[in-house]
Design a protein around this motif. Sequence first.
Motif, mmCIF file in Angstrom:
data_model
loop_
_atom_site.group_PDB
_atom_site.id
_atom_site.type_symbol
_atom_site.label_atom_id
_atom_site.label_comp_id
_atom_site.label_asym_id
_atom_site.label_seq_id
_atom_site.Cartn_x
_atom_site.Cartn_y
_atom_site.Cartn_z
ATOM 1 N N LYS A 326 23.106 81.665 155.125
ATOM 2 C CA LYS A 326 21.837 81.870 155.833
ATOM 3 C C LYS A 326 20.666 81.403 154.970
ATOM 4 C CE LYS A 326 19.097 85.560 158.037
ATOM 5 N NZ LYS A 326 17.918 85.562 157.150
ATOM 6 N N ALA A 327 20.692 81.760 153.679
ATOM 7 C CA ALA A 327 19.612 81.372 152.768
ATOM 8 C C ALA A 327 19.512 79.851 152.651
ATOM 9 C CB ALA A 327 19.834 81.999 151.399
ATOM 10 N N ALA A 328 20.656 79.193 152.497
ATOM 11 C CA ALA A 328 20.660 77.735 152.380
ATOM 12 C C ALA A 328 20.187 77.088 153.673
ATOM 13 C CB ALA A 328 22.060 77.250 152.015
ATOM 14 N N ASP A 329 20.621 77.618 154.804
ATOM 15 C CA ASP A 329 20.236 77.067 156.099
ATOM 16 C C ASP A 329 18.735 77.195 156.333
ATOM 17 O OD1 ASP A 329 20.580 75.911 158.606
ATOM 18 O OD2 ASP A 329 20.974 77.836 159.587
ATOM 19 N N GLU A 330 18.136 78.237 155.754
ATOM 20 C CA GLU A 330 16.708 78.478 155.943
ATOM 21 C C GLU A 330 15.855 77.847 154.843
ATOM 22 O OE1 GLU A 330 16.352 82.696 156.494
ATOM 23 O OE2 GLU A 330 17.366 82.645 158.450
ATOM 24 N N GLY A 331 16.489 77.003 154.002
ATOM 25 C CA GLY A 331 15.723 76.210 153.063
ATOM 26 C C GLY A 331 15.745 76.644 151.617
ATOM 27 N N ASP A 332 16.446 77.723 151.294
ATOM 28 C CA ASP A 332 16.499 78.191 149.904
ATOM 29 C C ASP A 332 17.439 77.327 149.075
ATOM 30 O OD1 ASP A 332 14.736 80.464 149.663
ATOM 31 O OD2 ASP A 332 16.118 81.555 150.976
ATOM 32 N N SER A 333 17.096 77.117 147.816
ATOM 33 C CA SER A 333 17.955 76.428 146.864
ATOM 34 C C SER A 333 17.614 76.937 145.470
ATOM 35 C CB SER A 333 17.764 74.914 146.937
ATOM 36 O OG SER A 333 18.729 74.238 146.141
ATOM 37 N N GLY A 334 18.604 76.899 144.576
ATOM 38 C CA GLY A 334 18.374 77.443 143.245
ATOM 39 C C GLY A 334 18.232 78.952 143.282
ATOM 40 N N LYS A 335 18.911 79.577 144.232
ATOM 41 C CA LYS A 335 18.821 81.028 144.416
ATOM 42 C C LYS A 335 20.216 81.654 144.377
ATOM 43 C CE LYS A 335 14.372 80.846 145.244
ATOM 44 N NZ LYS A 335 13.816 81.103 146.581
ATOM 45 N N MET A 336 20.246 82.967 144.154
ATOM 46 C CA MET A 336 21.483 83.739 144.274
ATOM 47 C C MET A 336 21.218 84.934 145.173
ATOM 48 S SD MET A 336 23.858 85.788 141.475
ATOM 49 C CE MET A 336 23.063 87.388 141.740
ATOM 50 N N VAL A 337 22.170 85.261 146.011
ATOM 51 C CA VAL A 337 22.071 86.457 146.848
ATOM 52 C C VAL A 337 22.271 87.684 145.959
ATOM 53 C CG1 VAL A 337 23.086 87.729 148.770
ATOM 54 C CG2 VAL A 337 22.936 85.228 148.874
ATOM 55 N N VAL A 338 21.443 88.698 146.139
ATOM 56 C CA VAL A 338 21.605 89.948 145.393
ATOM 57 C C VAL A 338 21.746 91.100 146.379
ATOM 58 C CG1 VAL A 338 20.260 89.084 143.444
ATOM 59 C CG2 VAL A 338 19.120 90.450 145.213
ATOM 60 N N ILE A 339 22.355 92.179 145.910
ATOM 61 C CA ILE A 339 22.512 93.387 146.715
ATOM 62 C C ILE A 339 21.439 94.387 146.288
ATOM 63 C CG2 ILE A 339 24.018 95.329 147.289
ATOM 64 C CD1 ILE A 339 26.405 93.474 146.771
ATOM 65 N N LYS A 340 20.735 94.907 147.265
ATOM 66 C CA LYS A 340 19.707 95.913 147.019
ATOM 67 C C LYS A 340 20.183 97.246 147.576
ATOM 68 C CE LYS A 340 14.795 96.903 147.774
ATOM 69 N NZ LYS A 340 13.526 96.433 148.400
ATOM 70 N N ARG A 341 20.215 98.262 146.718
ATOM 71 C CA ARG A 341 20.629 99.600 147.157
ATOM 72 C C ARG A 341 19.444 100.267 147.859
ATOM 73 N NH1 ARG A 341 24.550 103.669 144.071
ATOM 74 N NH2 ARG A 341 25.139 101.663 143.159
ATOM 75 N N LEU A 342 19.644 100.634 149.113
ATOM 76 C CA LEU A 342 18.559 101.237 149.894
ATOM 77 C C LEU A 342 18.581 102.754 149.834
ATOM 78 C CD1 LEU A 342 18.812 98.882 153.008
ATOM 79 C CD2 LEU A 342 17.306 98.659 151.025
ATOM 80 N N SER A 343 19.778 103.342 149.771
ATOM 81 C CA SER A 343 19.896 104.797 149.646
ATOM 82 C C SER A 343 21.291 105.148 149.157
ATOM 83 C CB SER A 343 19.604 105.499 150.974
ATOM 84 O OG SER A 343 20.625 105.234 151.920
ATOM 85 N N ASP A 344 21.412 106.332 148.548
ATOM 86 C CA ASP A 344 22.707 106.806 148.049
ATOM 87 C C ASP A 344 23.396 107.730 149.041
ATOM 88 O OD1 ASP A 344 23.093 105.576 145.526
ATOM 89 O OD2 ASP A 344 21.533 106.826 144.674
ATOM 90 N N ASP A 345 22.627 108.521 149.789
ATOM 91 C CA ASP A 345 23.226 109.519 150.667
ATOM 92 C C ASP A 345 22.446 109.587 151.988
ATOM 93 O OD1 ASP A 345 24.822 111.530 151.636
ATOM 94 O OD2 ASP A 345 23.826 113.130 150.497
ATOM 95 N N PRO A 346 22.909 108.895 153.019
ATOM 96 C CA PRO A 346 24.127 108.075 153.038
ATOM 97 C C PRO A 346 23.896 106.756 152.307
ATOM 98 C CG PRO A 346 22.989 107.857 155.111
ATOM 99 C CD PRO A 346 22.231 108.890 154.330
ATOM 100 N N TYR A 347 24.980 106.191 151.787
ATOM 101 C CA TYR A 347 24.847 104.927 151.058
ATOM 102 C C TYR A 347 24.513 103.806 152.019
ATOM 103 C CZ TYR A 347 25.948 100.683 148.532
ATOM 104 O OH TYR A 347 25.861 99.442 147.976
ATOM 105 N N GLN A 348 23.484 103.033 151.675
ATOM 106 C CA GLN A 348 23.092 101.864 152.449
ATOM 107 C C GLN A 348 22.641 100.772 151.494
ATOM 108 O OE1 GLN A 348 20.071 103.633 155.085
ATOM 109 N NE2 GLN A 348 21.444 103.257 156.808
ATOM 110 N N SER A 349 22.915 99.539 151.860
ATOM 111 C CA SER A 349 22.494 98.411 151.026
ATOM 112 C C SER A 349 22.059 97.250 151.905
ATOM 113 C CB SER A 349 23.631 97.963 150.100
ATOM 114 O OG SER A 349 24.703 97.420 150.866
ATOM 115 N N GLY A 350 21.333 96.328 151.313
ATOM 116 C CA GLY A 350 20.916 95.112 152.001
ATOM 117 C C GLY A 350 20.990 93.943 151.040
ATOM 118 N N THR A 351 20.648 92.755 151.502
ATOM 119 C CA THR A 351 20.704 91.573 150.642
ATOM 120 C C THR A 351 19.333 90.912 150.556
ATOM 121 O OG1 THR A 351 21.349 90.113 152.479
ATOM 122 C CG2 THR A 351 23.123 91.124 151.177
ATOM 123 N N GLU A 352 19.076 90.271 149.429
ATOM 124 C CA GLU A 352 17.890 89.463 149.194
ATOM 125 C C GLU A 352 18.331 88.219 148.436
ATOM 126 O OE1 GLU A 352 14.530 92.997 148.569
ATOM 127 O OE2 GLU A 352 15.368 91.950 146.838
#
Length: 413
Positions: A326-352
């Motif tokens: 998705k990142a490459a398709d939308e024009g990103d380059s020289g990037k890495m996907v990272v996981i962002k922790r949104l909450s512990d209880d309940p556990y939720q995460s997202g990507t940037e």
Amino acid sequence: MKGNVIVGQSGGPTAAINSSLAGVYRTAKDRGAKKIYGMLHGIQGLMDERYIDLSEHITNELDAELLKRTPAAYLGSCRYKLPEIHENGEVYEKIFSILDKLEIEAFIYIGGNDSMDTIKKLSDYAIVTGHPTRFVGCPKTIDNDLALTDHTPGYGSAAKYIGTSVKEIIRDGFCLEYPHGLVSIIEVMGRNAGWLTGAAALAQGEDCTGPDLIYLPELPFDLQKFSERVKSLLSEKTSVVVAVSEGIKLDDGRYVCELGQSVDFVDAFGHKQLSGTAAYLASFIAGEIGCKTRAIEFSTLQRSASHSASRVDILEAYQVGGAAVKAADEGDSGKMVVIKRLSDDPYQSGTEVKDVHKIANDEKLVPREWVNIEGTYVTDEFVNYVKPLIQGDVSPVMVDGIPRHLYKPKTQK
């Protein structure tokens, strides 16, 4: 997405790396990629024009589900260090001529620190030459040592295996009594970062006391103090279990494993091959105390145990694969996907996505405050960090009582 996508895997494999590959493939197809190629043995294989059309190997949903559950690198891996652009421009000219030949719009590389170095160099060359291919890194490493991401796919499943296996070793140690006691020393992967070894603390619970000592490579290791602590523990109990990182060092910088043998092999990135830490310490303790000892080296088991994979880990690995496309398709380059922790209880995460220049060749270590003052165990903060990552199970597809994996014939275009 108008062009083609190529994806490769690099570095040490994991139980979740192929779930990321499945995520790349599915998302690329959904976004309209004409062809999705897989490099055989990473960038090194690509330079030899070794690649496959993934649509010929992932032919239905069952194949995709099997791929998610298959450990190790389905495409094959490598440990190849690209030269600096100014040192050998011919290497880059060759790689980019192959990318042009295949009409590659997006280049996705699944790997750890060294793999992100590859993404950094290729994206830099593309900028310098005005080449349109976009380069995005997809994180993978059981070592969990990539900067800027809360954690890495592969770590949760390895941590789950380590916690489970340590608990079983502890239970086994109490079955028999020895006149002078039993000391089991477990060697866990981890050159400079102790995220995996710290996961041994997951064995602790209402039905298990957990390991007696945990030593991470972030802190210097003192042989004499270690011997004294083991001797003190044996005065109170008949079985002692210790978890150590393969990369623990003495105060003078020498690896403990070097005390028992020479470390001769060095890979392309200058990393010494570490092995024998537990064996040396077991021999040392046996000589010092006169008790029975066992050296247990998890070795590749901790990164290939898909039968005990974490559901959270497999799902997140799939998600970061899709996010990279998705990142490459939308024009990103020289990037890495990272996981962002949104909450512990309940556990939720997202990507940037983050700049790979701030990630490549860096290491995220276990914070000092997550290790006790004596340096012999991890704190509750460490355990609370890792527990959400090991939750849930992924049922293998069983055939004749054994898990079925997706088999890759050795073919290429």
